[in-house]
Motif scaffolding. Structure first.
Motif, PDB file in Angstrom:
ATOM      1  N   ASN A   6     101.953 -39.870  86.998  1.00 14.38           N
ATOM      2  CA  ASN A   6     102.678 -39.690  85.802  1.00 14.38           C
ATOM      3  C   ASN A   6     103.381 -40.957  85.279  1.00 14.38           C
ATOM      4  O   ASN A   6     104.583 -41.054  85.127  1.00 14.38           O
ATOM      5  CB  ASN A   6     103.873 -38.633  85.894  1.00 14.38           C
ATOM      6  N   LEU A  48     108.823 -34.259  84.050  1.00 16.59           N
ATOM      7  CA  LEU A  48     107.964 -34.025  84.925  1.00 16.59           C
ATOM      8  C   LEU A  48     108.145 -35.178  86.030  1.00 16.59           C
ATOM      9  O   LEU A  48     108.517 -36.109  85.736  1.00 16.59           O
ATOM     10  CB  LEU A  48     106.357 -33.909  84.453  1.00 16.59           C
ATOM     11  N   ALA A 106     111.024 -29.426  88.194  1.00 15.33           N
ATOM     12  CA  ALA A 106     109.881 -29.959  87.480  1.00 15.33           C
ATOM     13  C   ALA A 106     108.706 -29.104  87.859  1.00 15.33           C
ATOM     14  O   ALA A 106     108.578 -28.737  89.028  1.00 15.33           O
ATOM     15  CB  ALA A 106     109.591 -31.508  87.627  1.00 15.33           C
TER      16      ALA A 106
END
Length: 301
Positions: free
Chosen positions: A197, A210, A51
């Motif tokens: 995130n 991600l 990622a």
């Protein structure tokens, strides 16, 4: 858009088996040199295989304590660790830092951040860069924190816009949301946690996942000028990372730092020198396989 599917299938296999190949076929006295020479390719291919926007070092204070920063109220530097730490009590702060990961001449990383604090509210903005002319990661962050003074509790949130650009492949971007809280449990014990995130954002046409992470941290101050840091950091793709750090301020103009962590095994040393409103930061971060990195930063408040 960024085409990463081919790189994912090819580099993912190579990176996963790279440590095994080194252990089986490379003599002990040649391993570090081989790994260090290969680090440039790993740094460029790893974001495609796993990622983009991996956690990296953001500033001299976080670098000096091995990243144990969840409970720290570092103002502008906290934009990248825990947005609740924006509320530091300082009306204004600006920080900048630059370093070369593992002293690789072709790879650079740096940051610039600013924070404003007034009343119960703090806001901050930051940018972080990583890579070289062939592969570049750029993150732009806007964050805010609000402090409930009667309860010694602070809540923060941040929005990150990240872009990956690869020469001859194009670029892609994504928006990520981070949140964090901090609290004073006792006059000497502080706690903080942050989620990175939170929205599970993905990148590019192939919807590359991600990284998502969570950190829990504590700071204990047994006496004036000394703080002990502990943190549990968990990335959704890697084992739990245990981080320890300490900061000692023998006089108002000087602070020493040290830290260690186990995933991967590393240690760090650092210091801050204060000259009026100007602060000079230095951190040395040593990876047991890839070697050391020197970070230099400045702050103004």
């Amino acid at each position: 858009m960024l085409h990463t599917s081919i790189l994912q299938s090819a580099s993912g296999f190579n990176i996963c088996f790279f440590p095994l190949i080194v252990k089986l076929f490379v003599p002990n006295n040649q391993r570090r040199r081989l790994v260090k020479r290969s680090a440039f390719f790993c740094l460029c291919l790893a974001p495609c295989a796993f990622a983009a926007f991996e956690e990296t070092t953001f500033g001299g204070r976080g670098g000096g304590t091995a990243g144990a920063a969840a409970a720290s109220s570092w103002g502008a530097e906290s934009v990248f660790y825990n947005p609740a730490g924006l509320y530091s009590g300082r009306r204004f702060e600006l920080v900048t830092a630059i370093y070369r990961p593992f002293e690789l001449a072709d790879v650079h990383a740096g940051l610039l951040a600013v924070a404003f604090c007034k009343g119960k509210t703090a806001v901050g903005f930051g940018t972080a860069l990583f890579g070289n002319p062939l592969y570049r990661e750029t993150q732009l962050t806007a964050a805010a924190a609000y402090r409930l003074k009667p309860f010694d509790f602070t809540f923060g949130a941040a929005a990150r816009c990240g872009q990956v650009a690869v020469t001859n492949y194009g670029n892609a971007w994504a928006v990520m949301i981070d949140i964090g809280v901090q609290a004073a449990l006792t006059p000497k014990l502080f706690w903080g946690t942050a989620l990175s995130n939170l929205t599970g954002s993905r990148l590019g046409r192939c919807k590359e996942a991600l990284p998502q992470s969570m950190r829990f941290g504590w700071i204990f101050q047994p006496r004036e000028g000394l703080s002990l840091h502990a943190e549990l950091y968990k990335d959704d793709r890697f084992p739990l990372d245990l981080r320890w750090g300490m900061a000692w301020r023998p006089c108002p103009a000087l602070t020493f730092r040290a830290g260690a962590a186990n995933q991967p095994r590393r240690y760090s040393l650092g210091l801050s020198l204060f000259i009026g409103s100007l602060r000079f930061d230095y951190a040395f971060m040593n990876h047991l396989e890839l070697g050391g990195s020197h970070l230099i930063g400045f702050g103004w408040e």
